[in-house]
Motif scaffolding. Structure first.
Motif, PDB file in Angstrom:
ATOM      1  N   PHE A   1       6.352  -2.882   8.887  1.00 46.44           N
ATOM      2  CA  PHE A   1       5.004  -2.716   8.327  1.00 46.44           C
ATOM      3  C   PHE A   1       4.982  -2.990   6.825  1.00 46.44           C
ATOM      4  CE2 PHE A   1       4.340  -0.188  12.264  1.00 46.44           C
ATOM      5  CZ  PHE A   1       3.235  -0.886  12.728  1.00 46.44           C
ATOM      6  N   PHE A   2       6.052  -2.641   6.120  1.00 39.71           N
ATOM      7  CA  PHE A   2       6.115  -2.970   4.704  1.00 39.71           C
ATOM      8  C   PHE A   2       6.212  -4.487   4.516  1.00 39.71           C
ATOM      9  CE2 PHE A   2       6.775   1.333   3.031  1.00 39.71           C
ATOM     10  CZ  PHE A   2       6.185   1.201   1.799  1.00 39.71           C
ATOM     11  N   ALA A   3       7.035  -5.147   5.353  1.00 34.02           N
ATOM     12  CA  ALA A   3       7.184  -6.598   5.254  1.00 34.02           C
ATOM     13  C   ALA A   3       5.863  -7.293   5.556  1.00 34.02           C
ATOM     14  CB  ALA A   3       8.268  -7.080   6.221  1.00 34.02           C
ATOM     15  N   LEU A   4       5.145  -6.792   6.558  1.00 32.58           N
ATOM     16  CA  LEU A   4       3.854  -7.381   6.888  1.00 32.58           C
ATOM     17  C   LEU A   4       2.859  -7.157   5.757  1.00 32.58           C
ATOM     18  CD1 LEU A   4       2.594  -8.871   9.310  1.00 32.58           C
ATOM     19  CD2 LEU A   4       1.678  -6.672  10.071  1.00 32.58           C
ATOM     20  N   GLY A   5       2.900  -5.979   5.141  1.00 31.71           N
ATOM     21  CA  GLY A   5       2.020  -5.703   4.009  1.00 31.71           C
ATOM     22  C   GLY A   5       2.306  -6.618   2.834  1.00 31.71           C
ATOM     23  N   ASP A   6       3.600  -6.864   2.576  1.00 34.57           N
ATOM     24  CA  ASP A   6       3.977  -7.768   1.494  1.00 34.57           C
ATOM     25  C   ASP A   6       3.478  -9.178   1.759  1.00 34.57           C
ATOM     26  OD1 ASP A   6       5.128  -5.934  -0.101  1.00 34.57           O
ATOM     27  OD2 ASP A   6       7.200  -6.511   0.270  1.00 34.57           O
ATOM     28  N   PHE A   7       3.527  -9.574   3.034  1.00 34.11           N
ATOM     29  CA  PHE A   7       3.084 -10.921   3.380  1.00 34.11           C
ATOM     30  C   PHE A   7       1.591 -11.098   3.098  1.00 34.11           C
ATOM     31  CE2 PHE A   7       1.061 -13.515   6.731  1.00 34.11           C
ATOM     32  CZ  PHE A   7       1.528 -14.758   6.344  1.00 34.11           C
ATOM     33  N   PHE A   8       0.807 -10.096   3.395  1.00 30.74           N
ATOM     34  CA  PHE A   8      -0.639 -10.206   3.232  1.00 30.74           C
ATOM     35  C   PHE A   8      -1.098 -10.010   1.780  1.00 30.74           C
ATOM     36  CE2 PHE A   8      -0.828  -9.242   7.891  1.00 30.74           C
ATOM     37  CZ  PHE A   8      -1.466 -10.422   8.254  1.00 30.74           C
ATOM     38  N   LYS A   9      -0.220  -9.506   0.949  1.00 31.91           N
ATOM     39  CA  LYS A   9      -0.606  -9.323  -0.445  1.00 31.91           C
ATOM     40  C   LYS A   9      -0.718 -10.676  -1.134  1.00 31.91           C
ATOM     41  CE  LYS A   9       1.135  -4.676  -1.361  1.00 31.91           C
ATOM     42  NZ  LYS A   9       2.149  -3.869  -2.074  1.00 31.91           N
ATOM     43  N   THR A  10      -1.751 -10.860  -1.895  1.00 27.32           N
ATOM     44  CA  THR A  10      -1.937 -12.121  -2.600  1.00 27.32           C
ATOM     45  C   THR A  10      -1.340 -12.100  -4.002  1.00 27.32           C
ATOM     46  OG1 THR A  10      -4.103 -11.338  -3.334  1.00 27.32           O
ATOM     47  CG2 THR A  10      -4.037 -12.691  -1.355  1.00 27.32           C
ATOM     48  N   ARG A  11      -1.271 -10.926  -4.588  1.00 21.89           N
ATOM     49  CA  ARG A  11      -0.708 -10.869  -5.926  1.00 21.89           C
ATOM     50  C   ARG A  11       0.802 -10.675  -5.868  1.00 21.89           C
ATOM     51  NH1 ARG A  11       0.280  -5.605  -7.464  1.00 21.89           N
ATOM     52  NH2 ARG A  11      -0.559  -3.981  -6.099  1.00 21.89           N
TER      53      ARG A  11
ATOM     54  N   ILE B   1       8.275 -18.231   6.495  1.00 25.21           N
ATOM     55  CA  ILE B   1       9.518 -17.519   6.811  1.00 25.21           C
ATOM     56  C   ILE B   1       9.301 -16.012   6.707  1.00 25.21           C
ATOM     57  CG2 ILE B   1      11.862 -17.067   6.007  1.00 25.21           C
ATOM     58  CD1 ILE B   1      12.043 -19.995   5.211  1.00 25.21           C
ATOM     59  N   ARG B   2       8.618 -15.561   5.653  1.00 28.95           N
ATOM     60  CA  ARG B   2       8.376 -14.126   5.478  1.00 28.95           C
ATOM     61  C   ARG B   2       7.504 -13.578   6.602  1.00 28.95           C
ATOM     62  NH1 ARG B   2       8.093 -15.792   0.062  1.00 28.95           N
ATOM     63  NH2 ARG B   2       5.819 -15.943   0.141  1.00 28.95           N
ATOM     64  N   ALA B   3       6.548 -14.380   7.051  1.00 32.90           N
ATOM     65  CA  ALA B   3       5.689 -13.943   8.152  1.00 32.90           C
ATOM     66  C   ALA B   3       6.496 -13.745   9.426  1.00 32.90           C
ATOM     67  CB  ALA B   3       4.581 -14.970   8.382  1.00 32.90           C
ATOM     68  N   PHE B   4       7.380 -14.699   9.733  1.00 33.60           N
ATOM     69  CA  PHE B   4       8.185 -14.590  10.936  1.00 33.60           C
ATOM     70  C   PHE B   4       9.167 -13.424  10.849  1.00 33.60           C
ATOM     71  CE2 PHE B   4       6.948 -18.972  12.166  1.00 33.60           C
ATOM     72  CZ  PHE B   4       6.610 -18.697  13.482  1.00 33.60           C
ATOM     73  N   TYR B   5       9.642 -13.143   9.650  1.00 35.60           N
ATOM     74  CA  TYR B   5      10.540 -11.993   9.488  1.00 35.60           C
ATOM     75  C   TYR B   5       9.824 -10.707   9.862  1.00 35.60           C
ATOM     76  CZ  TYR B   5      13.223  -8.299   7.267  1.00 35.60           C
ATOM     77  OH  TYR B   5      13.914  -7.141   7.031  1.00 35.60           O
ATOM     78  N   ALA B   6       8.615 -10.538   9.337  1.00 29.84           N
ATOM     79  CA  ALA B   6       7.836  -9.338   9.645  1.00 29.84           C
ATOM     80  C   ALA B   6       7.576  -9.240  11.140  1.00 29.84           C
ATOM     81  CB  ALA B   6       6.520  -9.361   8.872  1.00 29.84           C
ATOM     82  N   ILE B   7       7.251 -10.368  11.759  1.00 28.48           N
ATOM     83  CA  ILE B   7       6.969 -10.369  13.199  1.00 28.48           C
ATOM     84  C   ILE B   7       8.214 -10.004  13.996  1.00 28.48           C
ATOM     85  CG2 ILE B   7       6.364 -11.853  15.154  1.00 28.48           C
ATOM     86  CD1 ILE B   7       4.488 -13.362  13.256  1.00 28.48           C
ATOM     87  N   ALA B   8       9.365 -10.562  13.603  1.00 26.21           N
ATOM     88  CA  ALA B   8      10.619 -10.302  14.319  1.00 26.21           C
ATOM     89  C   ALA B   8      10.989  -8.820  14.239  1.00 26.21           C
ATOM     90  CB  ALA B   8      11.745 -11.166  13.752  1.00 26.21           C
ATOM     91  N   ILE B   9      10.857  -8.224  13.052  1.00 24.20           N
ATOM     92  CA  ILE B   9      11.191  -6.816  12.889  1.00 24.20           C
ATOM     93  C   ILE B   9      10.213  -5.929  13.656  1.00 24.20           C
ATOM     94  CG2 ILE B   9      11.371  -4.930  11.230  1.00 24.20           C
ATOM     95  CD1 ILE B   9      13.694  -6.863  11.137  1.00 24.20           C
ATOM     96  N   LEU B  10       8.921  -6.262  13.609  1.00 24.41           N
ATOM     97  CA  LEU B  10       7.933  -5.480  14.349  1.00 24.41           C
ATOM     98  C   LEU B  10       8.112  -5.634  15.856  1.00 24.41           C
ATOM     99  CD1 LEU B  10       4.700  -5.976  12.204  1.00 24.41           C
ATOM    100  CD2 LEU B  10       6.020  -3.866  12.530  1.00 24.41           C
ATOM    101  N   ALA B  11       8.611  -6.795  16.282  1.00 22.06           N
ATOM    102  CA  ALA B  11       8.902  -6.988  17.701  1.00 22.06           C
ATOM    103  C   ALA B  11       9.995  -6.027  18.152  1.00 22.06           C
ATOM    104  CB  ALA B  11       9.326  -8.436  17.962  1.00 22.06           C
ATOM    105  N   GLY B  12      11.019  -5.862  17.305  1.00 27.16           N
ATOM    106  CA  GLY B  12      12.065  -4.888  17.604  1.00 27.16           C
ATOM    107  C   GLY B  12      11.522  -3.465  17.624  1.00 27.16           C
TER     108      GLY B  12
END
Length: 430
Positions: A191-201, A344-355
């Motif tokens: 969830f932190f990785a996904l949040g980082d991905f969606f942050k624009t700043r 790449i960062r998006a797929f990382y978040a997805i892979a971790i959330l899949a686990g």
């Protein structure tokens, strides 16, 4: 506070990923190590033989053997796929690949304690085969490393004993505890990785770091602990003016990291970083070097004395993970040259959330089988299987995308490695 903890875990993951990339490359470039890898991989023929014969004598590694090497053909082939996926995540993303191995093995039907032992043994095999000069990964301080290893041995022993005690008491409870811990860890990271991905700043964390990537100065806790004169005292970070800390505090940190590594089957760096950098006031570079230096000791001691000696390591599955990860890491690392970092960062978040979803979906069935909740066995199995399909579906999509991108861009990658092409405008690095 939670943001700092996440950043520390990601620093640890990136450091371990760089070590894994260099380690696997060191193996592939050395003919002698490739020969050793081939010899070690000979037992992999056992599942193939078993698949054809349907029966494997216990004496050579059947299910009833003391140290079983065969579970099922699909499990073995799945271990190679798991290794490839973990390698792709490590090589392409540069962090976090090791977190998916134990949950993935459990999804293939391997008991939690066996998945943990197998994962630790796979880490040990990789470390001992492809050891690189740890000086290149950071400043190794041997005094800190020694204190850390002593504490780590205590923690690893405690974690192994608890895992074995839980399994001997109730195998389902053992699986539940391991799965629940992974739910917390992967959920936090995902969830932190996904949040980082969606942050624009962009994060401004670089402004608060010293030349070593650690916090400017030290936290109040680090200052307080370094002021306590509890022998033996260890001096370190001479290039930062010199600091010192009690070896007792370092050993305690090592014990906590070793305990977590032994319980989960992963490197303890995700615990070491926040404790060393924010708790003890040790620079990031010294933390990286010390943590990576001790991997071969903690993983070797833990996998052999706490798991292998009790029959909790599937050697063929460990070798399958090792082979898959070595080649997956190389493909992933090369592919980063032609894949946008944001994807790449998006797929990382997805892979971790899949686990995370995978282990979360396994909990109802286990709670139901232990009688803590009322749930029909068929319903529990359905929820668990749904989590397995979601997990492998998402990571398979990620793997196919990375490998496909690698194959499609082979001409470009070859051109980029050509010295003559690099001298032309078309060879300018992107």
């Amino acid at each position: 506070m939670m943001k700092k903890l996440y950043e520390s875990i990601m620093q640890a993951s990136r450091a371990h990923a760089q070590w894994e990339i260099k380690t696997s490359l060191n193996i592939l470039k050395n003919r002698k190590k490739l020969l050793i890898l081939f010899v070690m991989a000979l037992p992999l023929l056992i599942p193939a033989m078993a698949h054809a014969a349907s029966v494997l004598p216990a004496v050579i590694g059947g299910k009833s053997a003391y140290g079983p090497s065969f579970f099922s053909a699909s499990t073995f082939y799945g271990s190679i796929a798991v290794g490839v996926i973990a390698g792709l995540i490590t090589g392409c993303i540069g962090a976090g690949g090791g977190f998916v191995i134990t949950p993935a093995l459990m999804s293939l039907g391997v008991k939690g304690i066996l998945a943990v032992g197998t994962d630790m043994f796979h880490i040990f095999a990789k470390a001992i085969m492809g050891t690189v000069l740890h000086k290149k990964m950071g400043n190794v301080h041997y005094g800190l490393a020694l204190a850390f290893v002593i504490g780590s041995a205590i923690g690893v022993t405690g974690g192994g004993q608890i895992n074995r005690a839980l399994f001997n008491f109730n195998p389902v409870l053992s699986d539940f505890v391991i799965s629940a811990i992974y739910v917390v860890l992967l959920g936090f990271l995902g969830f932190f990785a996904l949040g980082d991905f969606f942050k624009t700043r962009k994060s401004a964390s670089k402004d608060s770091c010293d030349a070593h990537g650690g916090p400017v100065g030290m936290t109040s806790l680090g200052v307080k602990l370094q002021s306590i004169n509890l022998k033996p005292m260890i001096k370190f970070d001479q290039d930062l003016g010199g600091r010192k800390i009690s070896g007792v505090f370092v050993a305690v940190s090592g014990a906590i990291a070793g305990f977590c590594a032994s319980i989960l089957g992963v490197g303890g760096g995700f615990v070491t970083f926040p404790m060393f950098v924010y708790g003890l006031g040790i620079s990031t570079a010294t933390t990286v070097g010390t943590d990576i230096f001790q991997i071969i000791f903690s993983a070797g001691y833990g996998s052999i004395t706490q798991y292998a000696l009790y029959g909790y390591v599937f050697y063929t599955l460990a070798m399958g993970c090792l082979l898959g990860s070595i080649f997956g890491i190389q493909i992933g690392a090369i592919t980063t040259m032609v894949v946008p970092g944001r994807q790449i960062r998006a797929f990382y978040a997805i892979a971790i959330l899949a686990g995370f979803i995978n282990r979360l979906s396994a909990l109802p069935e286990k709670l139901g089988s232990m009688g803590y909740i009322t749930l029909a066995p068929a319903t529990g199995a359905l929820i668990s299987n749904l989590g397995v399909w979601i997990f492998f579906g998402l990571v398979a999509f990620f793997a196919i995308w990375i490998i496909g991108t690698f194959i499609v861009n082979l001409p470009k990658l070859r051109a980029q490695s050509d010295p003559e092409f690099k001298a032309t405008e078309g060879g300018v690095s992107q």
